[in-house]
Design a protein around this motif. Structure first.
Motif, PDB file in Angstrom:
ATOM      1  N   HIS A 121      28.261  27.848  35.022  1.00 57.08           N
ATOM      2  CA  HIS A 121      28.484  26.645  35.805  1.00 57.08           C
ATOM      3  C   HIS A 121      29.577  26.877  36.849  1.00 57.08           C
ATOM      4  O   HIS A 121      29.424  26.550  38.023  1.00 57.08           O
ATOM      5  CB  HIS A 121      28.852  25.497  34.858  1.00 57.08           C
ATOM      6  CG  HIS A 121      29.240  24.238  35.565  1.00 57.08           C
ATOM      7  ND1 HIS A 121      28.330  23.461  36.241  1.00 57.08           N
ATOM      8  CD2 HIS A 121      30.444  23.630  35.723  1.00 57.08           C
ATOM      9  CE1 HIS A 121      28.954  22.420  36.771  1.00 57.08           C
ATOM     10  NE2 HIS A 121      30.233  22.504  36.472  1.00 57.08           N
ATOM     11  N   GLU A 124      28.746  29.465  39.529  1.00 54.98           N
ATOM     12  CA  GLU A 124      27.912  28.867  40.565  1.00 54.98           C
ATOM     13  C   GLU A 124      28.781  28.090  41.555  1.00 54.98           C
ATOM     14  O   GLU A 124      28.542  28.097  42.751  1.00 54.98           O
ATOM     15  CB  GLU A 124      26.882  27.949  39.905  1.00 54.98           C
ATOM     16  CG  GLU A 124      25.713  27.635  40.827  1.00 54.98           C
ATOM     17  CD  GLU A 124      25.052  26.325  40.475  1.00 54.98           C
ATOM     18  OE1 GLU A 124      24.882  26.063  39.269  1.00 54.98           O
ATOM     19  OE2 GLU A 124      24.734  25.565  41.408  1.00 54.98           O
ATOM     20  N   LYS A 125      29.806  27.423  41.024  1.00 58.91           N
ATOM     21  CA  LYS A 125      30.698  26.646  41.892  1.00 58.91           C
ATOM     22  C   LYS A 125      31.376  27.503  42.947  1.00 58.91           C
ATOM     23  O   LYS A 125      31.665  27.045  44.037  1.00 58.91           O
ATOM     24  CB  LYS A 125      31.762  25.945  41.051  1.00 58.91           C
ATOM     25  CG  LYS A 125      31.343  24.568  40.579  1.00 58.91           C
ATOM     26  CD  LYS A 125      32.535  23.863  39.961  1.00 58.91           C
ATOM     27  CE  LYS A 125      32.136  22.568  39.296  1.00 58.91           C
ATOM     28  NZ  LYS A 125      31.904  21.490  40.250  1.00 58.91           N
ATOM     29  N   ASN A 127      29.973  30.150  44.153  1.00 53.07           N
ATOM     30  CA  ASN A 127      28.871  30.830  44.858  1.00 53.07           C
ATOM     31  C   ASN A 127      28.732  32.302  44.528  1.00 53.07           C
ATOM     32  O   ASN A 127      28.535  33.130  45.408  1.00 53.07           O
ATOM     33  CB  ASN A 127      29.030  30.687  46.377  1.00 53.07           C
ATOM     34  CG  ASN A 127      29.001  29.246  46.801  1.00 53.07           C
ATOM     35  OD1 ASN A 127      28.230  28.457  46.262  1.00 53.07           O
ATOM     36  ND2 ASN A 127      29.858  28.891  47.742  1.00 53.07           N
ATOM     37  N   THR A 129      26.709  33.309  41.738  1.00 50.75           N
ATOM     38  CA  THR A 129      25.658  33.399  40.722  1.00 50.75           C
ATOM     39  C   THR A 129      24.897  34.720  40.797  1.00 50.75           C
ATOM     40  O   THR A 129      24.637  35.345  39.772  1.00 50.75           O
ATOM     41  CB  THR A 129      24.663  32.241  40.887  1.00 50.75           C
ATOM     42  OG1 THR A 129      25.421  31.042  40.927  1.00 50.75           O
ATOM     43  CG2 THR A 129      23.691  32.181  39.726  1.00 50.75           C
TER      44      THR A 129
END
Lengths: 258, 286
Positions: A121, A124-125, A127, A129
């Protein structure tokens, strides 16, 4: 006031070198409120990093006390996560994902599936991933710092301590990282204590700026910033100009006095 | 006054006009680019020189030919003797090496966590590291008798200090940032050593393990040469010694080749694989 998250009162810090006992800060007070972007700003030698280390409890104050949510701080712990300036703060033997999971597991916050989900999570925040399975040595400096920030945020600490995290980056990347940090903050409104020696960075990042004077570090001023750095309608001076003058006036006095 | 210079813009040449842009190298060039191919060539050359000198000397007792050595090696392998000798040597080696590494880990951990532990490590290593393990063999024979026990004792001695020293210096060189990261996430004591210090110091630890292995292997063969046999079947060192007594010199050479071969395999296969899977993959060593 119950809004005060971190309360630093009369903190004097000293450390020993081979030959000297150095007083890094002298009776510093400040209060960080919830969701503050609190910046410690000052020239080198004002003890701002030392102060941050004391909050993280890597160093004990010789005088004064530090309270977090009303409780006296007396050990290092994952409720105050530190993001360092150095790129080697990531564990080189773990991938990006494993680095974040490691933090959650080592501190016994989360385990198994939950830890992985939380880690992804926050990755991903920031960027990253598509780089989750990369090893740190394959990433650029800016990406490494983003991983370190993701790792810090994944811990969901009471306060995130950032020790000049962008100082070793090139100017362009640095600008971008500052914007990204502000965006992240808009999303979660975490509390951050940020150390820097750059006036523009302090003005951009902070909503509250603590100005420290050097040798030993003492509080000189505490200012508000809206991040815009526009000229004040009455004085016509921008915030960074005011800060610059406050820091500069010392040097002039010293030059005259000496 | 500055010289007036014209601006210009050029078109880049495309198509065949530039000559070769990219072309595959010839088979020879590619083969010569491989380190193993060059080394193999040198080995073949050495073999030829050996064979030629052996033929010229014509004295099998002093210097057997390459062919005779290979034949003796083949015989020993075919009869299964070589395999059993190797097994004996490697088993003893593994026991001694494991105990040595375990003790070294214990010593280095104590050294990094307590100050008196540091002093202990420094004192012990400065005393015992310069002492050749084989010099302890006579004493070991008195304490543990003729047999595996004595060899294991000298092996532990040969591994322990080198590995402990390398591990300790590896621990000391772990960056302060990583230490603080470990403490930040609440790691202390044994978990801190296992999760931060050991992996972070792994390049040094691996170097120590390699040195320890080389010391142990030499010590083992030397120890076996001195008294070798315990209850019937000895190791490779004893194989060499025995064949020398029977003046089977080609077999002596075959035994030496086997010692070299094992050293080569451990270094280039076992440790190289370990390196590739760890420090190289992590970008800590290139």
């Amino acid at each position: 006031m119950d809004d005060v998250l971190l309360d630093v009162r009369g903190v004097t810090l000293q450390y020993k070198t081979q030959e000297h006992l150095v007083t890094a800060t002298f009776r510093v007070d400040f209060q960080v409120h919830r969701s503050d972007r609190f910046v410690l700003l000052g020239p080198s030698g004002c003890g701002k990093s030392t102060l941050l280390k004391a909050v993280g409890w890597y160093l004990r104050p010789v005088e004064g006390e530090i309270r977090l949510k009303g409780r006296v701080v007396d050990r290092a712990g994952p409720d105050r996560v530190m993001v360092f300036q150095e790129f080697d703060q990531l564990l080189p033997w773990k991938t990006v994902k494993e680095n974040v999971v490691f933090a959650l597991k080592a501190s016994r916050r989360l385990a198994g599936r939950e830890a992985v989900d939380r880690a992804m999570h926050y990755i991903e925040k920031v960027n990253l991933t598509s780089f989750a399975d990369s090893y740190p040595h394959t990433l650029s400096g800016g990406m490494k710092q983003r991983v370190a920030i993701a790792r810090g945020m994944a811990m969901e600490p009471d306060i995130l301590l950032m020790d000049e995290p962008f100082a070793a980056l090139d100017a362009l990347t640095r600008r971008k990282m500052q914007d990204e940090l502000l965006q992240l903050w808009e999303g979660t409104r975490f509390t951050v204590l940020f150390v820097t020696h750059s006036i523009p960075e302090a003005v951009t990042i902070g909503n509250r700026i603590l100005l420290l004077s050097p040798h030993p570090g003492q509080v000189k001023a505490e200012l508000n910033s809206n991040g815009q750095d526009e000229p004040d309608p009455t004085t016509g001076k921008t915030l960074s100009r005011r800060i610059h003058e406050m820091l500069f006036e010392d040097e002039v006095e010293e030059a005259i006095g000496g | 006054m500055a010289l007036e210079r014209n601006e210009f813009i050029r078109r880049s040449v495309v198509g065949k006009a530039t000559g070769v842009v990219q072309k595959p190298l010839g088979a020879w060039e590619r083969l010569y680019g491989q380190a193993w191919a060059r080394k193999l060539f040198l080995l073949v050359l050495l073999g030829i020189v050996w064979e030629a000198y052996g033929l010229y000397l014509g004295n099998e007792l002093l210097f057997p030919t390459f062919g005779a050595t290979m034949k003796a090696l083949w015989d020993a392998v075919a009869s299964g003797e070589m395999a059993s000798r190797m097994a004996v040597s490697l088993k003893v080696l593994l026991i001694g090496y494991s105990i040595g590494v375990a003790l070294a880990a214990l010593l280095a951990t104590t050294a990094i966590t307590t100050r008196i532990g540091t002093d202990l490590l420094e004192t012990l290593t400065s005393m015992f590291n310069p002492l050749p393990a084989i010099a302890l063999l006579p004493l070991a024979l008195i304490w543990f008798g003729l047999g595996t026990g004595s060899i294991v004792f000298v092996l532990v001695h040969s591994v322990l200090w080198a590995v402990a020293l390398a591990t300790h210096s590896g621990f000391l060189s772990v960056s302060n940032t990583l230490r603080m990261v470990g403490r930040n996430y609440g790691l202390t004591g044994f978990r801190y050593v296992a999760k931060i210090l050991i992996p972070a110091a792994f390049p040094s630890i691996l170097a120590g393990l390699k040195i320890g292995w080389a010391f142990a292997w030499r010590t083992l063969i030397a120890a076996e040469l001195v008294f070798g046999v315990s209850s019937g079947s000895g190791g490779l060192g004893w194989f060499i010694y025995e064949n020398k007594n029977e003046l089977e010199i080609p077999s002596v050479f075959a035994g030496l080749l086997a010692v070299i071969a094992i050293g080569f395999v451990i270094e280039n296969v076992v440790f190289a694989t370990l390196e590739k899977a760890t420090v190289r993959k992590w970008g800590m060593q290139h």
